[in-house]
Design a protein around this motif. Structure first.
Motif, PDB file in Angstrom:
ATOM      1  N   PRO A 119       0.824  -1.215   0.000  1.00 28.10           N
ATOM      2  CA  PRO A 119       0.000   0.000   0.000  1.00 28.10           C
ATOM      3  C   PRO A 119       0.856   1.264   0.000  1.00 28.10           C
TER       4      PRO A 119
ATOM      5  N   ARG B  41      -2.759   4.921  -2.478  1.00 27.92           N
ATOM      6  CA  ARG B  41      -3.517   3.666  -2.606  1.00 27.92           C
ATOM      7  C   ARG B  41      -3.365   2.878  -1.310  1.00 27.92           C
ATOM      8  N   PRO B  42      -4.065   3.312  -0.228  1.00 29.72           N
ATOM      9  CA  PRO B  42      -3.868   2.695   1.090  1.00 29.72           C
ATOM     10  C   PRO B  42      -4.224   1.221   1.145  1.00 29.72           C
ATOM     11  N   TRP B  43      -4.986   0.722   0.186  1.00 31.11           N
ATOM     12  CA  TRP B  43      -5.334  -0.699   0.162  1.00 31.11           C
ATOM     13  C   TRP B  43      -4.611  -1.430  -0.969  1.00 31.11           C
ATOM     14  N   GLY B  44      -3.599  -0.796  -1.532  1.00 27.16           N
ATOM     15  CA  GLY B  44      -2.841  -1.449  -2.592  1.00 27.16           C
ATOM     16  C   GLY B  44      -3.568  -1.409  -3.933  1.00 27.16           C
ATOM     17  N   HIS B  45      -3.102  -2.233  -4.868  1.00 26.69           N
ATOM     18  CA  HIS B  45      -3.641  -2.252  -6.230  1.00 26.69           C
ATOM     19  C   HIS B  45      -4.366  -3.564  -6.550  1.00 26.69           C
ATOM     20  N   ASP B  46      -4.690  -4.333  -5.523  1.00 24.36           N
ATOM     21  CA  ASP B  46      -5.200  -5.684  -5.760  1.00 24.36           C
ATOM     22  C   ASP B  46      -6.516  -5.708  -6.539  1.00 24.36           C
TER      23      ASP B  46
ATOM     24  N   GLY C  63     -17.906  -6.857  -2.593  1.00 25.49           N
ATOM     25  CA  GLY C  63     -17.476  -7.265  -1.266  1.00 25.49           C
ATOM     26  C   GLY C  63     -18.177  -8.496  -0.739  1.00 25.49           C
TER      27      GLY C  63
ATOM     28  N   TRP D  12      -8.308 -11.161   0.846  1.00 26.79           N
ATOM     29  CA  TRP D  12      -8.318 -10.245   1.981  1.00 26.79           C
ATOM     30  C   TRP D  12      -8.980 -10.957   3.146  1.00 26.79           C
TER      31      TRP D  12
ATOM     32  N   VAL E  33      -9.760 -10.802   7.365  1.00 32.07           N
ATOM     33  CA  VAL E  33      -9.787 -10.099   8.648  1.00 32.07           C
ATOM     34  C   VAL E  33     -10.169 -11.118   9.708  1.00 32.07           C
TER      35      VAL E  33
ATOM     36  N   ARG F 227      -3.706 -10.759   2.042  1.00 34.77           N
ATOM     37  CA  ARG F 227      -3.477  -9.605   2.908  1.00 34.77           C
ATOM     38  C   ARG F 227      -4.301  -9.844   4.171  1.00 34.77           C
TER      39      ARG F 227
ATOM     40  N   GLU G   1      -5.425  -8.871   8.207  1.00 39.07           N
ATOM     41  CA  GLU G   1      -5.553  -7.925   9.309  1.00 39.07           C
ATOM     42  C   GLU G   1      -6.128  -8.672  10.508  1.00 39.07           C
TER      43      GLU G   1
END
Length: 322
Positions: A70, A74-79, A225, A264, A266, A299, A301
């Motif tokens: 990130p 682009r705080p969430w990257g380019h995925d 999502g 992603w 979580v 990724r 979290e």
């Protein structure tokens, strides 16, 4: 992991480079053949290859960005770029097929309304069909081999494999059908030979449009999502539960999304004891390594909470309630 990513990107870039120039050749060949043969089916084939050429250029750039860390912009990257690419790629293919249906329908309408319809020239079609089918099969094999070498994780290569097969089927079906039209002369279908290629175009569209529609539906779910497939979610949750048990933490649940080749995850957990930030980081690193092995690039979290992230959720201030 960085070495694997670099190797996978090199394999993907090389496969897309071959596809780019092959599709450029096929686009020119299809348009030239359409002009020489007066065939709408050949024009559709050429336009399809032109879309594939432009897409290969975009795919190479997007593939190089997927998985990058990130940044501030682009705080969430380019995925999600990969998912966006596949989504719009599907829409463009659908658009080309709808345009082809409109052209074919116009030709049929002109014929039945007494208008003049150009007579087909079959010589260029035979040469074109043989050459293009061979190239498309080679491209599909090239993309699929690269897809396997990258661990079957690239949505771009998967999409391009299907596109090459569709292009080959389009060329084979239209070429074979068009070359069979002269044999209808002298039969009850003889008077309709001038619109034979338009009918063939409509049949081919009905046969192949479901593939880009299905791909669009899948990628739209990713962008919305919606949770990853149940099998992927189960693997991620099982891995998180195992690591939490090893650390003595209480595992609540795992939320899993998929964006092309990237996942992603979580994880919501309660340590039920005082822990240092470094211990949470160690949990994350251990779990991230296991998820990489079980479901692919991830990724991760970790959310330390007494709840599961669902039961205590509240609507935003000012939100409408029922």
């Amino acid at each position: 992991m960085a070495g694997d990513r670099a190797r996978y990107l090199a394999v993907e870039r090389k496969a897309l480079a071959w596809g780019k120039w092959a599709n450029l050749f096929m686009a020119f060949a299809g348009i030239a053949t359409a002009w020489a043969s007066q065939s709408d089916a050949m024009l559709v084939d050429g336009l399809y290859s032109a879309v594939n050429f432009v897409s290969a250029i975009a795919a190479a750039r997007i593939g190089a960005r997927v998985g990058l860390p990130p940044t501030r912009t682009r705080p969430w990257g380019h995925d999600f770029d990969e998912v966006l690419y596949v989504t719009f790629r599907s829409l463009i293919l659908i658009g080309v097929l709808v345009f082809a249906a409109f052209v074919a329908g116009t030709k049929i309408w002109t014929f039945f309304s007494g208008g003049s319809v150009p007579e087909l020239v079959f010589g260029p079609i035979a040469v074109y069909a043989v050459v293009i089918v061979a190239i498309c099969l080679g491209l599909a094999l090239n993309y699929y081999r690269a897809y396997r070498r990258t661990g079957k994780r690239s949505s771009i290569l998967k999409m391009e494999t299907r596109a090459a097969l569709i292009d080959g089927a389009l060329s084979l079906g239209s070429g074979a059908a068009l070359l069979s039209l002269p044999f209808l002369e002298g039969t009850v279908l003889g008077p309709y030979v001038p619109i034979g290629d338009a009918v063939i175009v409509l049949v081919l569209i009905l046969a192949i449009i479901w593939q880009p529609l299905a791909t669009f539906r899948t990628t739209l779910a990713d962008l919305a999502g919606i949770s990853a497939p149940s099998g992927t979610h189960a693997k991620a949750a099982r891995a998180a539960r195992d690591v939490a048990r090893e650390k003595g933490y209480k595992f609540h649940r795992a939320a899993v999304l998929q964006a092309g080749r990237m996942h992603w995850v979580v994880v919501y957990l309660d340590p039920e004891q005082p822990v240092r930030a470094a211990e949470v980081d160690a949990f994350r690193d251990t779990l991230a390594a296991r998820l990489e092995d079980r479901i692919g690039p991830t990724r991760l979290e970790v959310v330390v909470t007494a709840s599961d992230g669902l039961s205590h959720s509240r609507p935003c201030p000012g939100a409408a309630t029922r």
